[in-house]
Design a protein around this motif. Sequence first.
Motif, PDB file in Angstrom:
ATOM      1  N   ASP A  83       1.026  -1.225  -0.004  1.00 21.07           N
ATOM      2  CA  ASP A  83      -0.069  -0.134   0.076  1.00 21.07           C
ATOM      3  C   ASP A  83       0.760   1.290  -0.031  1.00 21.07           C
ATOM      4  OD1 ASP A  83      -2.455  -1.560   0.218  1.00 21.07           O
ATOM      5  OD2 ASP A  83      -2.321  -1.711   2.496  1.00 21.07           O
ATOM      6  N   ALA A  84       0.733   1.909  -0.992  1.00 18.62           N
ATOM      7  CA  ALA A  84       1.762   3.087  -1.069  1.00 18.62           C
ATOM      8  C   ALA A  84       0.956   4.415  -0.312  1.00 18.62           C
ATOM      9  CB  ALA A  84       1.986   3.629  -2.664  1.00 18.62           C
ATOM     10  N   THR A  85      -0.485   4.342  -0.317  1.00 20.01           N
ATOM     11  CA  THR A  85      -1.069   5.394   0.620  1.00 20.01           C
ATOM     12  C   THR A  85      -2.131   4.947   1.291  1.00 20.01           C
ATOM     13  OG1 THR A  85      -2.668   5.698  -1.162  1.00 20.01           O
ATOM     14  CG2 THR A  85      -0.616   7.054  -1.609  1.00 20.01           C
ATOM     15  N   LEU A  86      -2.739   5.591   2.355  1.00 21.60           N
ATOM     16  CA  LEU A  86      -3.926   5.366   2.952  1.00 21.60           C
ATOM     17  C   LEU A  86      -5.049   5.066   2.124  1.00 21.60           C
ATOM     18  CD1 LEU A  86      -3.773   7.411   6.088  1.00 21.60           C
ATOM     19  CD2 LEU A  86      -3.910   5.075   6.097  1.00 21.60           C
ATOM     20  N   GLU A  87      -5.174   5.913   1.125  1.00 24.17           N
ATOM     21  CA  GLU A  87      -6.441   5.656   0.193  1.00 24.17           C
ATOM     22  C   GLU A  87      -6.197   4.329  -0.455  1.00 24.17           C
ATOM     23  OE1 GLU A  87      -6.824   9.087  -2.731  1.00 24.17           O
ATOM     24  OE2 GLU A  87      -7.585  10.441  -0.830  1.00 24.17           O
ATOM     25  N   ALA A  88      -4.908   4.148  -0.887  1.00 25.82           N
ATOM     26  CA  ALA A  88      -4.923   2.677  -1.664  1.00 25.82           C
ATOM     27  C   ALA A  88      -5.247   1.588  -0.704  1.00 25.82           C
ATOM     28  CB  ALA A  88      -3.325   2.742  -2.230  1.00 25.82           C
ATOM     29  N   ALA A  89      -4.707   1.825   0.738  1.00 23.50           N
ATOM     30  CA  ALA A  89      -5.262   0.577   1.253  1.00 23.50           C
ATOM     31  C   ALA A  89      -6.544   0.468   1.686  1.00 23.50           C
ATOM     32  CB  ALA A  89      -4.271   0.976   2.725  1.00 23.50           C
ATOM     33  N   ALA A  90      -7.430   1.547   1.814  1.00 26.80           N
ATOM     34  CA  ALA A  90      -8.761   1.492   2.180  1.00 26.80           C
ATOM     35  C   ALA A  90      -9.529   1.141   0.766  1.00 26.80           C
ATOM     36  CB  ALA A  90      -9.352   2.954   2.240  1.00 26.80           C
ATOM     37  N   LEU A  91      -9.136   1.441  -0.367  1.00 26.41           N
ATOM     38  CA  LEU A  91      -9.659   1.024  -1.705  1.00 26.41           C
ATOM     39  C   LEU A  91      -9.425  -0.495  -1.929  1.00 26.41           C
ATOM     40  CD1 LEU A  91     -11.486   1.867  -3.878  1.00 26.41           C
ATOM     41  CD2 LEU A  91      -9.381   2.413  -5.221  1.00 26.41           C
ATOM     42  N   ARG A  92      -8.202  -0.886  -1.208  1.00 30.32           N
ATOM     43  CA  ARG A  92      -7.741  -2.324  -1.679  1.00 30.32           C
ATOM     44  C   ARG A  92      -8.774  -3.073  -0.532  1.00 30.32           C
ATOM     45  NH1 ARG A  92      -5.420  -5.122   1.873  1.00 30.32           N
ATOM     46  NH2 ARG A  92      -4.252  -3.287   2.924  1.00 30.32           N
ATOM     47  N   GLU A  93      -8.734  -2.695   0.837  1.00 28.68           N
ATOM     48  CA  GLU A  93      -9.768  -3.555   1.686  1.00 28.68           C
ATOM     49  C   GLU A  93     -10.959  -3.500   1.197  1.00 28.68           C
ATOM     50  OE1 GLU A  93      -9.241  -5.165   4.467  1.00 28.68           O
ATOM     51  OE2 GLU A  93      -7.040  -5.028   4.582  1.00 28.68           O
ATOM     52  N   ALA A  94     -11.524  -2.634   0.748  1.00 29.85           N
ATOM     53  CA  ALA A  94     -12.953  -2.212   0.328  1.00 29.85           C
ATOM     54  C   ALA A  94     -13.275  -3.449  -0.921  1.00 29.85           C
ATOM     55  CB  ALA A  94     -13.432  -0.946  -0.056  1.00 29.85           C
ATOM     56  N   THR A  95     -12.363  -3.460  -1.822  1.00 33.45           N
ATOM     57  CA  THR A  95     -12.309  -4.186  -2.937  1.00 33.45           C
ATOM     58  C   THR A  95     -12.517  -5.609  -2.737  1.00 33.45           C
ATOM     59  OG1 THR A  95     -11.545  -2.301  -4.382  1.00 33.45           O
ATOM     60  CG2 THR A  95     -11.399  -4.397  -5.226  1.00 33.45           C
ATOM     61  N   GLU A  96     -11.358  -6.007  -1.777  1.00 33.28           N
ATOM     62  CA  GLU A  96     -10.937  -7.354  -1.353  1.00 33.28           C
ATOM     63  C   GLU A  96     -12.202  -7.893  -0.395  1.00 33.28           C
ATOM     64  OE1 GLU A  96      -5.958  -7.286  -0.926  1.00 33.28           O
ATOM     65  OE2 GLU A  96      -7.386  -7.514   0.933  1.00 33.28           O
ATOM     66  N   GLU A  97     -12.915  -7.282   0.228  1.00 31.48           N
ATOM     67  CA  GLU A  97     -13.840  -7.503   1.317  1.00 31.48           C
ATOM     68  C   GLU A  97     -15.272  -7.475   0.608  1.00 31.48           C
ATOM     69  OE1 GLU A  97     -13.607  -6.170   5.308  1.00 31.48           O
ATOM     70  OE2 GLU A  97     -11.243  -6.728   5.508  1.00 31.48           O
ATOM     71  N   SER A  98     -15.564  -6.687  -0.276  1.00 35.28           N
ATOM     72  CA  SER A  98     -16.742  -6.707  -0.872  1.00 35.28           C
ATOM     73  C   SER A  98     -16.824  -7.506  -2.311  1.00 35.28           C
ATOM     74  CB  SER A  98     -17.055  -5.161  -1.267  1.00 35.28           C
ATOM     75  OG  SER A  98     -16.247  -4.836  -2.489  1.00 35.28           O
ATOM     76  N   GLY A  99     -15.545  -7.721  -2.681  1.00 31.04           N
ATOM     77  CA  GLY A  99     -15.703  -8.289  -3.974  1.00 31.04           C
ATOM     78  C   GLY A  99     -16.242  -7.438  -5.302  1.00 31.04           C
ATOM     79  N   ILE A 100     -16.150  -6.192  -5.117  1.00 28.37           N
ATOM     80  CA  ILE A 100     -16.841  -5.034  -6.235  1.00 28.37           C
ATOM     81  C   ILE A 100     -15.536  -4.645  -6.838  1.00 28.37           C
ATOM     82  CG2 ILE A 100     -18.233  -3.131  -6.539  1.00 28.37           C
ATOM     83  CD1 ILE A 100     -19.844  -3.983  -4.247  1.00 28.37           C
ATOM     84  N   THR A 101     -15.558  -4.680  -8.170  1.00 31.94           N
ATOM     85  CA  THR A 101     -14.351  -4.119  -8.791  1.00 31.94           C
ATOM     86  C   THR A 101     -15.181  -2.850  -9.345  1.00 31.94           C
ATOM     87  OG1 THR A 101     -15.354  -5.177 -10.860  1.00 31.94           O
ATOM     88  CG2 THR A 101     -13.430  -6.193  -9.684  1.00 31.94           C
ATOM     89  N   GLY A 102     -14.200  -1.848  -9.660  1.00 32.23           N
ATOM     90  CA  GLY A 102     -14.766  -0.380 -10.019  1.00 32.23           C
ATOM     91  C   GLY A 102     -15.151   0.326  -8.909  1.00 32.23           C
ATOM     92  N   LEU A 103     -14.791   0.255  -7.813  1.00 33.73           N
ATOM     93  CA  LEU A 103     -15.140   1.140  -6.423  1.00 33.73           C
ATOM     94  C   LEU A 103     -14.218   2.189  -6.631  1.00 33.73           C
ATOM     95  CD1 LEU A 103     -14.999  -1.204  -3.430  1.00 33.73           C
ATOM     96  CD2 LEU A 103     -16.884  -0.003  -4.492  1.00 33.73           C
ATOM     97  N   THR A 104     -14.876   3.578  -6.357  1.00 27.99           N
ATOM     98  CA  THR A 104     -14.011   4.673  -6.256  1.00 27.99           C
ATOM     99  C   THR A 104     -14.114   5.411  -5.002  1.00 27.99           C
ATOM    100  OG1 THR A 104     -15.761   5.993  -7.376  1.00 27.99           O
ATOM    101  CG2 THR A 104     -14.061   5.218  -8.722  1.00 27.99           C
ATOM    102  N   LEU A 105     -13.156   6.096  -4.337  1.00 20.89           N
ATOM    103  CA  LEU A 105     -13.275   6.588  -3.158  1.00 20.89           C
ATOM    104  C   LEU A 105     -14.187   8.121  -3.461  1.00 20.89           C
ATOM    105  CD1 LEU A 105     -10.123   5.943  -1.358  1.00 20.89           C
ATOM    106  CD2 LEU A 105     -12.174   4.809  -1.125  1.00 20.89           C
TER     107      LEU A 105
END
Length: 179
Positions: free
Chosen positions: A86-108
Motif C-alpha cells: 500500500d503506497a497510500t492510506l487511500e490505496a489501503a482503504a480501496l484495496r480493503e474495500a475491494t477485497e472484502e466486498s468483491g466489487i470491482t470499480g469502487l471509487t473513493l
Amino acid sequence: MTLHDDATLVLKAYVPEDEADGQAELRRGYLDHLAQHDDGMWKACGAGHLTASALVIDPERGKVLLTLHRKLRVWLQMGGHCEEQDATLEAAALREATEESGITGLTLLPGGPVRLDRHPIPSPCTWHLDVQYAALAPPGAAERISEESLELRWFGYADAPGVADASVVRLLEATRSRL
C-alpha cells in the motif's frame, strides 16, 4: 514517500466537519502516535496501529454494503490492516474495500478521510486507529463474500443503525453529508 509519511500528511490535512465530536482530538492522537512510533502503521506495533477502511455506498439506491465480520461478529464497513504494497492510506482503504466486498470499480469519495475512529481490538492487537473513507459502488455492482466475512448485505440508510454499531452509523451520517 513511505506509507507512514503519507498517513502523516493525510492526517495533517484532515479537517473534521464537526469539531464538537472529538475528531480533532483523535487527529492529534493519531499524529502523536505516528510521531512516537516508526512502526505505527503495522500490526506489529504493540501500542496500536493505523488501519484503513471504507464504507461502500450506493447513493442511487440509498444503500450501504456491510460485512458481518468473521472474528468480531458485528456488522462493519470494509477495512483492515495496511500492507507493505500500500503506497497510500487511500490505496489501503480501496484495496480493503475491494477485497472484502468483491466489487470491482469502487471509487473513493473525493476529499480524503470521512472520519477517524479509535477502538480496542482483542489480543494480540491493542488498538486500531482507523482512518475511514467512503467508496462509491458502480452501477450494477455485484458483491462477492470474502473469507473475512460471514455475510455481506446491502442495508438501506434507515436500516443500518438497527444492525451496525455507533461508529458505522456516524460514518454513514458523515458520508451522507458529503454526498
